[in-house]
Write a protein that holds these residues in place. Structure first.
Motif, PDB file in Angstrom:
ATOM      1  N   ARG A  77     -28.785  -2.755   9.887  1.00 48.61           N
ATOM      2  CA  ARG A  77     -29.344  -3.794  10.755  1.00 48.61           C
ATOM      3  C   ARG A  77     -28.278  -4.824  11.121  1.00 48.61           C
ATOM      4  O   ARG A  77     -28.256  -5.335  12.245  1.00 48.61           O
ATOM      5  CB  ARG A  77     -30.510  -4.482  10.042  1.00 48.61           C
ATOM      6  N   THR A  78     -27.382  -5.113  10.190  1.00 47.01           N
ATOM      7  CA  THR A  78     -26.286  -6.043  10.471  1.00 47.01           C
ATOM      8  C   THR A  78     -25.428  -5.524  11.618  1.00 47.01           C
ATOM      9  O   THR A  78     -25.073  -6.279  12.540  1.00 47.01           O
ATOM     10  CB  THR A  78     -25.416  -6.230   9.212  1.00 47.01           C
ATOM     11  N   VAL A  79     -25.096  -4.254  11.578  1.00 50.95           N
ATOM     12  CA  VAL A  79     -24.296  -3.644  12.647  1.00 50.95           C
ATOM     13  C   VAL A  79     -25.057  -3.700  13.973  1.00 50.95           C
ATOM     14  O   VAL A  79     -24.470  -3.973  15.033  1.00 50.95           O
ATOM     15  CB  VAL A  79     -23.934  -2.195  12.283  1.00 50.95           C
ATOM     16  N   GLU A  80     -26.355  -3.464  13.915  1.00 53.74           N
ATOM     17  CA  GLU A  80     -27.169  -3.484  15.130  1.00 53.74           C
ATOM     18  C   GLU A  80     -27.176  -4.874  15.764  1.00 53.74           C
ATOM     19  O   GLU A  80     -27.025  -5.016  16.984  1.00 53.74           O
ATOM     20  CB  GLU A  80     -28.597  -3.058  14.776  1.00 53.74           C
ATOM     21  N   VAL A  81     -27.327  -5.916  14.937  1.00 52.60           N
ATOM     22  CA  VAL A  81     -27.332  -7.284  15.459  1.00 52.60           C
ATOM     23  C   VAL A  81     -25.943  -7.668  15.965  1.00 52.60           C
ATOM     24  O   VAL A  81     -25.798  -8.336  17.001  1.00 52.60           O
ATOM     25  CB  VAL A  81     -27.809  -8.269  14.378  1.00 52.60           C
ATOM     26  N   TYR A  82     -24.897  -7.237  15.252  1.00 50.78           N
ATOM     27  CA  TYR A  82     -23.527  -7.507  15.681  1.00 50.78           C
ATOM     28  C   TYR A  82     -23.265  -6.891  17.053  1.00 50.78           C
ATOM     29  O   TYR A  82     -22.682  -7.528  17.944  1.00 50.78           O
ATOM     30  CB  TYR A  82     -22.557  -6.933  14.644  1.00 50.78           C
ATOM     31  N   ARG A  83     -23.706  -5.667  17.241  1.00 48.52           N
ATOM     32  CA  ARG A  83     -23.538  -4.999  18.537  1.00 48.52           C
ATOM     33  C   ARG A  83     -24.277  -5.745  19.643  1.00 48.52           C
ATOM     34  O   ARG A  83     -23.766  -5.897  20.761  1.00 48.52           O
ATOM     35  CB  ARG A  83     -24.041  -3.566  18.413  1.00 48.52           C
ATOM     36  N   ALA A  84     -25.475  -6.236  19.319  1.00 50.47           N
ATOM     37  CA  ALA A  84     -26.242  -6.992  20.311  1.00 50.47           C
ATOM     38  C   ALA A  84     -25.529  -8.288  20.682  1.00 50.47           C
ATOM     39  O   ALA A  84     -25.498  -8.680  21.860  1.00 50.47           O
ATOM     40  CB  ALA A  84     -27.640  -7.300  19.758  1.00 50.47           C
ATOM     41  N   GLN A  85     -24.926  -8.966  19.698  1.00 50.88           N
ATOM     42  CA  GLN A  85     -24.209 -10.209  19.978  1.00 50.88           C
ATOM     43  C   GLN A  85     -23.034  -9.974  20.918  1.00 50.88           C
ATOM     44  O   GLN A  85     -22.826 -10.730  21.874  1.00 50.88           O
ATOM     45  CB  GLN A  85     -23.732 -10.847  18.671  1.00 50.88           C
ATOM     46  N   LEU A  86     -22.257  -8.937  20.659  1.00 50.58           N
ATOM     47  CA  LEU A  86     -21.116  -8.646  21.537  1.00 50.58           C
ATOM     48  C   LEU A  86     -21.588  -8.328  22.954  1.00 50.58           C
ATOM     49  O   LEU A  86     -20.966  -8.752  23.940  1.00 50.58           O
ATOM     50  CB  LEU A  86     -20.311  -7.477  20.976  1.00 50.58           C
ATOM     51  N   THR A  87     -22.702  -7.620  23.065  1.00 50.12           N
ATOM     52  CA  THR A  87     -23.218  -7.242  24.384  1.00 50.12           C
ATOM     53  C   THR A  87     -23.676  -8.465  25.167  1.00 50.12           C
ATOM     54  O   THR A  87     -23.318  -8.627  26.344  1.00 50.12           O
ATOM     55  CB  THR A  87     -24.375  -6.238  24.233  1.00 50.12           C
ATOM     56  N   VAL A  88     -24.476  -9.321  24.530  1.00 55.15           N
ATOM     57  CA  VAL A  88     -24.997 -10.475  25.265  1.00 55.15           C
ATOM     58  C   VAL A  88     -23.883 -11.470  25.579  1.00 55.15           C
ATOM     59  O   VAL A  88     -23.920 -12.141  26.624  1.00 55.15           O
ATOM     60  CB  VAL A  88     -26.160 -11.162  24.512  1.00 55.15           C
ATOM     61  N   MET A  89     -22.886 -11.587  24.710  1.00 58.68           N
ATOM     62  CA  MET A  89     -21.756 -12.471  25.006  1.00 58.68           C
ATOM     63  C   MET A  89     -21.006 -11.978  26.237  1.00 58.68           C
ATOM     64  O   MET A  89     -20.638 -12.776  27.125  1.00 58.68           O
ATOM     65  CB  MET A  89     -20.818 -12.531  23.801  1.00 58.68           C
ATOM     66  N   LEU A  90     -20.761 -10.673  26.301  1.00 63.50           N
ATOM     67  CA  LEU A  90     -20.053 -10.109  27.455  1.00 63.50           C
ATOM     68  C   LEU A  90     -20.856 -10.315  28.734  1.00 63.50           C
ATOM     69  O   LEU A  90     -20.308 -10.722  29.771  1.00 63.50           O
ATOM     70  CB  LEU A  90     -19.793  -8.628  27.215  1.00 63.50           C
ATOM     71  N   LEU A  91     -22.159 -10.058  28.668  1.00 63.93           N
ATOM     72  CA  LEU A  91     -23.005 -10.252  29.847  1.00 63.93           C
ATOM     73  C   LEU A  91     -23.051 -11.724  30.258  1.00 63.93           C
ATOM     74  O   LEU A  91     -23.013 -12.045  31.452  1.00 63.93           O
ATOM     75  CB  LEU A  91     -24.418  -9.741  29.563  1.00 63.93           C
ATOM     76  N   ALA A  92     -23.142 -12.619  29.278  1.00 62.20           N
ATOM     77  CA  ALA A  92     -23.199 -14.046  29.594  1.00 62.20           C
ATOM     78  C   ALA A  92     -21.922 -14.511  30.280  1.00 62.20           C
ATOM     79  O   ALA A  92     -21.959 -15.265  31.261  1.00 62.20           O
ATOM     80  CB  ALA A  92     -23.446 -14.853  28.315  1.00 62.20           C
ATOM     81  N   LEU A  93     -20.785 -14.079  29.783  1.00 63.57           N
ATOM     82  CA  LEU A  93     -19.513 -14.458  30.403  1.00 63.57           C
ATOM     83  C   LEU A  93     -19.407 -13.888  31.818  1.00 63.57           C
ATOM     84  O   LEU A  93     -18.906 -14.557  32.731  1.00 63.57           O
ATOM     85  CB  LEU A  93     -18.351 -13.961  29.545  1.00 63.57           C
TER      86      LEU A  93
END
Length: 365
Positions: A77-93
């Protein structure tokens, strides 16, 4: 798919509240409970994550799964949340950069600490991977990565003694308040907006209370007895919020974090207020659900798919901010932004479950 339950319902409620609050200045923000107290939906979200960890590692029957399986489950689950954070950060930028180009306004590049990325992308990308570079309003998932990543320690300690797990968590919390420990940001100055060394207490508290709730009905008895205290705390929070009474950090005695209302460190006042909200509103689920069946189903579905819904809510709230910035806001714009956002959150939850059902029903080759 799980049946509707109080945990998913309140988690869905927290997701909607966070989405609305992440569009500052909008008309509906003034009607969220964060405007009428010291704590807000972030505390509820983290507490419910801890309660859910208890359910996932013990089961609703209270029988713990093998320790190794719990550790693997939480690390996955930690890896899953980490992957989500990188994705939303990239989309936000990308959204911020696209808005700056489309609106011909380079100042938008400075929004939410994004300026550091565009000024020094090499260090910022490294910081994104390390979670030490965060955009404003995109700093809850990094907290979750760390909290779920360290959760196996408390889960394993809790197998021997829930009191020991809570004592360990409380000791870290108090030391962090006294010495103002936090995780530093990089690149750039400052620390994390959500101090994980303090906020871990809420996660562990949810985990421990779920365990006690399974073992006996003492927790339910005490929650009923303390219901008047919860109401009193909620009323006091309303008074403090409406009158805007806040302790001055410059005049309170040391250690100052014991006496202030700072969100970053989950100070004791915020913690006590949240526990009061919990005592006062937990019984409402059984009263509300029969009267708001479809709304309860909508919130519960979002709560069941909290990571996807929260990630989508983060992106939609940023778009909502840009729409209000360009148009000047107003009631009609706020209705459009909030309404379309809530539809988007609901669709995200539905799509995740539809995709899951489609995969499970697909014949294997």
């Amino acid at each position: 798919m799980r049946d509707p339950n109080a945990i998913d319902f309140w988690r869905g409620f927290a997701l909607v509240t966070i989405f609305i609050n992440h569009i500052p200045g909008n008309t509906f923000e003034r009607y969220t409970f964060s405007q009428y107290g010291i704590s807000d939906a972030a505390e509820l979200f983290v507490f419910l994550a801890g309660w859910s960890i208890g359910i996932a590692t013990r089961g609703r029957d209270g029988v713990p799964e093998p320790p190794g399986r719990s550790v693997v489950r939480l690390l996955a689950r930690t890896v899953e949340v980490y992957r989500a954070q990188l994705t939303v950060m990239l989309l936000a930028l990308a959204i911020i950069a696209g808005a700056a180009l489309l609106l011909d306004n380079p100042l938008i590049l400075e929004w939410h600490n994004a300026g550091g990325f565009f000024a020094d992308p090499i260090q910022s990308v490294c910081g994104m991977a390390l979670l030490t570079y965060q955009l404003g309003y995109f700093n809850i998932l990094p907290l979750y990565v760390l909290l779920i990543g360290i959760a196996p320690v408390f889960v394993l300690v809790g197998r021997f003694s829930l009191i020991a797990a809570l004592a360990l968590s409380g000791s870290i919390y108090l030391a962090s308040l006294v010495f103002e420990w936090n995780v530093p940001s990089w690149p750039g100055e400052g620390d994390w907006f959500f101090d994980p060394l303090c906020w871990q207490l809420l996660l562990v508290l949810g985990f421990v209370l779920q365990g006690w709730n399974l073992r006996s009905d003492a927790l339910r008895r005490w929650s009923r007895r303390l219901f008047p205290a919860g109401i009193a705390i909620v009323l006091l929070g309303i008074v403090l919020a409406v009158t805007e009474i806040r302790p001055d950090p410059m005049v309170v005695p040391e250690p100052r974090l014991l006496f202030t209302f700072e969100k970053t460190y989950l100070t004791p006042a915020r913690l006590v207020h949240f526990l009061g909200v919990l005592l006062a509103f937990a019984p409402l689920y059984a009263v509300l659900v029969p009267r708001i069946g479809r709304i309860a189903g909508y919130l519960s579905q979002m709560g069941r798919n909290s990571l996807a819904v929260f990630s989508m809510g983060s992106i939609l709230s940023l778009i909502g901010q840009l729409v209000r910035f360009q148009t000047g806001g107003g009631l009609l714009i706020d209705m459009l932004v909030a309404g379309s956002g809530l539809v988007g959150l609901g669709f995200t939850a539905w799509f995740v479950e539809w995709r899951s059902r489609s995969k499970s029903s697909r014949p294997r080759p």
